[in-house]
Design a protein around this motif. Structure first.
Motif, PDB file in Angstrom:
ATOM      1  N   ALA A 177     -63.910 -40.858  20.527  1.00 30.19           N
ATOM      2  CA  ALA A 177     -63.687 -39.550  19.931  1.00 30.19           C
ATOM      3  C   ALA A 177     -64.832 -38.602  20.269  1.00 30.19           C
ATOM      4  O   ALA A 177     -64.620 -37.427  20.589  1.00 30.19           O
ATOM      5  N   ALA A 178     -66.059 -39.103  20.205  1.00 24.90           N
ATOM      6  CA  ALA A 178     -67.211 -38.263  20.480  1.00 24.90           C
ATOM      7  C   ALA A 178     -67.224 -37.777  21.929  1.00 24.90           C
ATOM      8  O   ALA A 178     -67.447 -36.593  22.208  1.00 24.90           O
ATOM      9  N   VAL A 179     -66.989 -38.688  22.858  1.00 28.17           N
ATOM     10  CA  VAL A 179     -66.999 -38.341  24.281  1.00 28.17           C
ATOM     11  C   VAL A 179     -65.902 -37.334  24.596  1.00 28.17           C
ATOM     12  O   VAL A 179     -66.130 -36.325  25.290  1.00 28.17           O
ATOM     13  N   GLU A 180     -64.703 -37.586  24.100  1.00 21.23           N
ATOM     14  CA  GLU A 180     -63.585 -36.694  24.400  1.00 21.23           C
ATOM     15  C   GLU A 180     -63.803 -35.306  23.782  1.00 21.23           C
ATOM     16  O   GLU A 180     -63.447 -34.291  24.383  1.00 21.23           O
ATOM     17  N   LEU A 181     -64.401 -35.247  22.596  1.00 24.23           N
ATOM     18  CA  LEU A 181     -64.640 -33.954  21.966  1.00 24.23           C
ATOM     19  C   LEU A 181     -65.753 -33.197  22.694  1.00 24.23           C
ATOM     20  O   LEU A 181     -65.644 -31.979  22.927  1.00 24.23           O
ATOM     21  N   ALA A 182     -66.808 -33.901  23.070  1.00 25.01           N
ATOM     22  CA  ALA A 182     -67.896 -33.244  23.794  1.00 25.01           C
ATOM     23  C   ALA A 182     -67.419 -32.719  25.146  1.00 25.01           C
ATOM     24  O   ALA A 182     -67.835 -31.634  25.578  1.00 25.01           O
ATOM     25  N   ARG A 183     -66.552 -33.443  25.810  1.00 27.17           N
ATOM     26  CA  ARG A 183     -66.017 -32.992  27.092  1.00 27.17           C
ATOM     27  C   ARG A 183     -65.204 -31.716  26.948  1.00 27.17           C
ATOM     28  O   ARG A 183     -65.004 -30.976  27.918  1.00 27.17           O
ATOM     29  N   ARG A 184     -64.707 -31.468  25.731  1.00 25.91           N
ATOM     30  CA  ARG A 184     -63.936 -30.255  25.470  1.00 25.91           C
ATOM     31  C   ARG A 184     -64.786 -29.161  24.835  1.00 25.91           C
ATOM     32  O   ARG A 184     -64.255 -28.208  24.273  1.00 25.91           O
ATOM     33  N   GLY A 185     -66.085 -29.326  24.895  1.00 22.96           N
ATOM     34  CA  GLY A 185     -66.980 -28.295  24.380  1.00 22.96           C
ATOM     35  C   GLY A 185     -67.318 -28.422  22.917  1.00 22.96           C
ATOM     36  O   GLY A 185     -67.940 -27.529  22.351  1.00 22.96           O
ATOM     37  N   GLY A 186     -66.924 -29.511  22.272  1.00 21.27           N
ATOM     38  CA  GLY A 186     -67.191 -29.678  20.853  1.00 21.27           C
ATOM     39  C   GLY A 186     -68.640 -30.016  20.569  1.00 21.27           C
ATOM     40  O   GLY A 186     -69.313 -30.675  21.366  1.00 21.27           O
ATOM     41  N   ASP A 187     -69.125 -29.567  19.434  1.00 22.75           N
ATOM     42  CA  ASP A 187     -70.483 -29.849  18.963  1.00 22.75           C
ATOM     43  C   ASP A 187     -70.386 -31.023  17.998  1.00 22.75           C
ATOM     44  O   ASP A 187     -69.946 -30.868  16.859  1.00 22.75           O
ATOM     45  N   VAL A 188     -70.798 -32.205  18.439  1.00 20.46           N
ATOM     46  CA  VAL A 188     -70.516 -33.431  17.695  1.00 20.46           C
ATOM     47  C   VAL A 188     -71.778 -34.257  17.545  1.00 20.46           C
ATOM     48  O   VAL A 188     -72.652 -34.263  18.421  1.00 20.46           O
ATOM     49  N   THR A 189     -71.895 -34.950  16.419  1.00 20.18           N
ATOM     50  CA  THR A 189     -72.956 -35.926  16.219  1.00 20.18           C
ATOM     51  C   THR A 189     -72.362 -37.193  15.640  1.00 20.18           C
ATOM     52  O   THR A 189     -71.319 -37.169  14.982  1.00 20.18           O
ATOM     53  N   ILE A 190     -73.007 -38.331  15.924  1.00 22.67           N
ATOM     54  CA  ILE A 190     -72.529 -39.647  15.494  1.00 22.67           C
ATOM     55  C   ILE A 190     -73.505 -40.228  14.486  1.00 22.67           C
ATOM     56  O   ILE A 190     -74.725 -40.213  14.714  1.00 22.67           O
ATOM     57  N   LEU A 191     -72.975 -40.745  13.386  1.00 23.98           N
ATOM     58  CA  LEU A 191     -73.778 -41.474  12.407  1.00 23.98           C
ATOM     59  C   LEU A 191     -73.480 -42.955  12.547  1.00 23.98           C
ATOM     60  O   LEU A 191     -72.319 -43.362  12.548  1.00 23.98           O
ATOM     61  N   SER A 192     -74.528 -43.771  12.650  1.00 19.82           N
ATOM     62  CA  SER A 192     -74.341 -45.206  12.831  1.00 19.82           C
ATOM     63  C   SER A 192     -75.253 -45.980  11.903  1.00 19.82           C
ATOM     64  O   SER A 192     -76.465 -45.762  11.878  1.00 19.82           O
ATOM     65  N   GLN A 193     -74.661 -46.879  11.133  1.00 20.08           N
ATOM     66  CA  GLN A 193     -75.473 -47.757  10.305  1.00 20.08           C
ATOM     67  C   GLN A 193     -76.352 -48.638  11.171  1.00 20.08           C
ATOM     68  O   GLN A 193     -77.522 -48.875  10.868  1.00 20.08           O
ATOM     69  N   SER A 194     -75.791 -49.131  12.278  1.00 14.83           N
ATOM     70  CA  SER A 194     -76.544 -49.989  13.190  1.00 14.83           C
ATOM     71  C   SER A 194     -75.930 -49.847  14.570  1.00 14.83           C
ATOM     72  O   SER A 194     -74.910 -50.474  14.874  1.00 14.83           O
ATOM     73  N   ALA A 195     -76.542 -49.014  15.404  1.00 16.43           N
ATOM     74  CA  ALA A 195     -75.997 -48.792  16.740  1.00 16.43           C
ATOM     75  C   ALA A 195     -75.919 -50.110  17.503  1.00 16.43           C
ATOM     76  O   ALA A 195     -76.872 -50.892  17.518  1.00 16.43           O
ATOM     77  N   TRP A 196     -74.776 -50.343  18.105  1.00 14.79           N
ATOM     78  CA  TRP A 196     -74.468 -51.540  18.888  1.00 14.79           C
ATOM     79  C   TRP A 196     -74.482 -52.804  18.003  1.00 14.79           C
ATOM     80  O   TRP A 196     -74.630 -53.908  18.502  1.00 14.79           O
ATOM     81  N   GLY A 197     -74.293 -52.637  16.696  1.00 10.98           N
ATOM     82  CA  GLY A 197     -74.310 -53.793  15.805  1.00 10.98           C
ATOM     83  C   GLY A 197     -73.013 -54.021  15.062  1.00 10.98           C
ATOM     84  O   GLY A 197     -72.952 -54.875  14.181  1.00 10.98           O
TER      85      GLY A 197
END
Length: 689
Positions: A57-77
């Motif tokens: 979702a983040a990649v597809e939105l950013a590719r369309r010009g969206g301003d997006v941030t991701i919150l992760s409790q544990s990245a890659w976990g």
């Protein structure tokens, strides 16, 4: 015997290194709430979860010009990065031979019942695009020399639409998506736990979170505000709900978060259970070639004596061995496959052994022991589907470990990485909770019942009762893209301004009211109580009366938390305490849906057997029927409806709705329908949720 695949290739597909995260952007805005200095971040969209669906979702939105941030409790976990099976499956339209029929694929995806036909069609028709873009980003899906993707059959899949990169398929998906997200400059805020969805005037407006990096003397718990006109819930399923679980530790999901915000939840009666190693060691699903090589399965009692218990269930060695093999592509427990000496009779047998205090193992250095008074095991005495598969695979070696090394050497390498050498020692396992097929109710654009809020991946309840193995990975990619498309078309330019104090004060007060230093309740006590209740009374074997009692206890626990709060030893434990509050709510939600279904006469389907002395079905063993496990069959009418629940001030309300349909007579016409795409009218549909 050595593998024909070089060790360097095995290493690359087993030890998948994830990208290093760049420094996080510092907060430039702060607000004082309750005497705390809380950082404020403003974006067009905030995504909760850094697994494959959230990253998509983040990649597809950013590719369309969206301003997006991701919150992760544990990245890659999370589960995408840390879970899998022998050759973890991605279920997509079949590009081999003569191609595929999307409508037939949709019917196969929805065939278990309680699934919307239009959702299934979207998953089917979106799968080639999903797979092709993953390949473009570098996902190493295998091909033949003519360019067709290599395929095989998996559970609930009679056509052979499954493909795989090996045991680490979803981790490889996370890797290529994460690399793309970092290339696009998408901020990923690690060690950040969502504690409440901010709602104003019937719309999602962002997330109140606890961030380790926000912790300071003026903000000891680390609260942080992430304001956005669009929120995507992509934090996975409630992995901590069960004691007997193959989820990685610490996977709480977002079901409780969504329930607390009053979102509609659907199909919470539907989960998956299957054989796997427990998360106390290295949690991994034992589907596919682990059992297709037909290892010896046995138990050990408290005195260390070995028991060949499967020999007490099946009539012949051939029948037993053939069904061990079939667990490979009939991996999830299914009530109907306990009947007529089919493969889920093995799950029931393992369940009974562990309930009796015995430990269960599979030994890859031994072939199965014979059923008493029957002929010994032989590769020449197997059912036709089994012998044909092994012969075609070239897996006619004398020992299971040699067959496994030939068919799937990665399956051996994976355990070896975690200090378990299945080539040298038996492997302990059990029947564990693995996946939730229900979740947050969404429409065909992944919209929830709360405006501005979307749900994708395991967080969304799109799957119905059963699904083909690997369909969940496909669904997360398809609907991650759909959510991004909808946000970009309708919400990416929304006003990012707003009074942070007004939006967050009530949410912060609720969080602080839960954190009470002298409460007799704490996260550890909640974990023990919730997990024992769910595993003992809402697992694969259910008793209606026990479900009702469990629900009463779950309601009482939620009420206690509301009055007494939760105690913690230090501020750094605040996020975990609030997650266990959410898990208590998720447990109550699941039991509410399950009790409503069973009390209305619902029968056994998918992952659960509803045992009833008046039931019409009973599993049999070679010694006779198992009356204790007599169960109700599923009613045909229940396939066409879904159970919706929603949290209100008075508790959870329950409703039913008919599944969504697909008009198969409706045909697109290019010149007529192209303007709807060009003008964005395809995004304007008022859909059910």
């Amino acid at each position: 015997m050595t593998s024909v695949v070089p060790q360097s290739i095995l290493d690359a597909l087993t030890d998948v290194e994830m990208p290093r995260l760049p420094p996080e952007p510092a907060a430039t805005e702060f607000v004082e709430l309750g005497g705390l200095q809380i950082p404020v971040h403003r974006n067009g969209c905030v995504i909760v979860g850094s697994g494959a669906a959230g990253l998509r979702a983040a990649v597809e939105l950013a590719r369309r010009g969206g301003d997006v941030t991701i919150l992760s409790q544990s990245a890659w976990g999370g589960t995408s990065a840390c879970s899998g099976s022998d050759k973890q499956t991605l279920h997509t339209a079949n590009t081999g031979d003569q191609g595929d029929d999307f409508r037939q694929m949709a019917k196969a995806i929805a065939s278990g019942g309680a699934m919307d036909a239009d959702i299934a069609y979207i998953e089917a028709v979106g799968s080639p695009r999903m797979m092709a873009t993953l390949q473009f980003m570098g996902l190493p899906l295998p091909q033949d020399r003519l360019g067709a993707t290599l395929r095989y059959k998996t559970d609930h899949d009679e056509t052979g639409r499954a493909t795989s990169c090996g045991p680490r398929t979803s981790r490889l998906m996370v890797k290529v998506l994460a690399e793309e997200a970092l290339r696009l400059g998408i901020p990923l805020r690690n060690q950040t736990t969502a504690t409440e969805i901010l709602v104003d005037d019937g719309r999602a407006k962002g997330i109140l979170a606890i961030s380790a990096r926000a912790r300071s003397d003026s903000n000891p718990y680390g609260f942080a505000l992430f304001l956005a006109p669009a929120v995507v819930l992509a934090g996975g399923g409630p992995g901590e709900l069960y004691r007997d679980s193959v989820y990685p530790n610490g996977c709480f999901g977002v079901l409780g978060l969504a329930a607390a915000a009053g979102l509609d939840l659907v199909n919470l009666t539907e989960s998956q259970f299957g054989i796997s190693t427990r998360r106390e060691g290295f949690p991994w699903n034992l589907s596919g070639t682990y059992v297709q090589v037909i290892p010896h399965i046995y138990s050990i009692d408290a005195d260390g004596a070995e028991h060949h218990f499967l020999g007490d269930y099946f009539r012949t060695t051939q029948e037993m061995a053939s069904n061990i093999f079939r667990k490979g592509y009939q991996w999830p427990f299914h009530a109907t496959r306990m009947l007529e000496f089919k493969s889920s009779l093995i799950d029931l047998a393992i369940f009974r052994e562990t309930q009796g205090g015995r430990r269960v193992f599979m030994d890859f250095n031994r072939n199965p022991e014979p059923v008493p008074a029957d002929a010994p095991f032989s590769l020449d005495r197997l059912d036709a589907d089994v012998s044909d598969y092994l012969r075609t695979s070239g897996a006619t070696h004398p020992r299971p470990i040699d067959r496994l090394r030939h068919m799937n050497p990665l399956a051996i390498e994976l355990y070896r990485r975690y200090k378990v050498d299945i080539a040298a020692e038996p492997l302990e396992f059990a029947v564990n909770n693995q996946h939730m097929n229900g979740g947050v109710a969404v429409d065909s654009w992944a919209r929830t019942s709360l405006a501005g809020c979307y749900a994708v991946g395991e967080a969304s309840g799109t799957h119905g009762v059963t699904r083909p193995g690997g369909a969940a990975l496909n669904a997360g990619q398809v609907f991650g893209t759909r959510a991004a498309e909808h946000i970009a078309a309708t919400g990416a330019k929304a006003d990012l301004q707003g009074d942070a104090c007004t939006l967050a004060t009530a949410a912060l007060n609720r969080a602080m009211a839960t954190l009470r230093p002298h409460s007799p309740l704490n996260p550890q006590s909640l974990r023990s109580e919730i997990q024992a209740r769910m595993s003992d009374h809402a697992g694969l074997i259910c008793q209606p009366s026990a479900i009702s009692l469990a629900l009463a206890d779950a309601r009482a626990l939620s009420a206690r938390i509301a009055v007494e709060g939760l105690s913690i030893d230090r501020p750094a434990e605040a996020a975990r305490a609030l997650q266990w509050q959410q898990m208590a709510l998720a447990s109550e939600a699941v039991l509410t849906a399950l009790e409503a279904y069973v009390s209305a006469g619902g029968g056994s389907r998918g992952a659960r057997a509803i045992c009833d002395p008046q039931g019409d079905s009973v599993p049999e063993t070679s010694s006779g029927p198992l009356e204790t496990f007599r169960f109700r069959s599923e009613r045909a009418k229940d396939k066409d409806s879904q159970i919706l629940i929603r949290r209100t001030d008075a508790g959870f309300s329950v409703a039913t709705r008919q599944v969504g349909t697909l008009d198969e007579t409706e045909k697109t016409f290019f010149e007529r329908d192209w303007p709807d795409w060009l003008t964005g009218r395809i995004f304007d549909t008022a859909e059910r949720v």
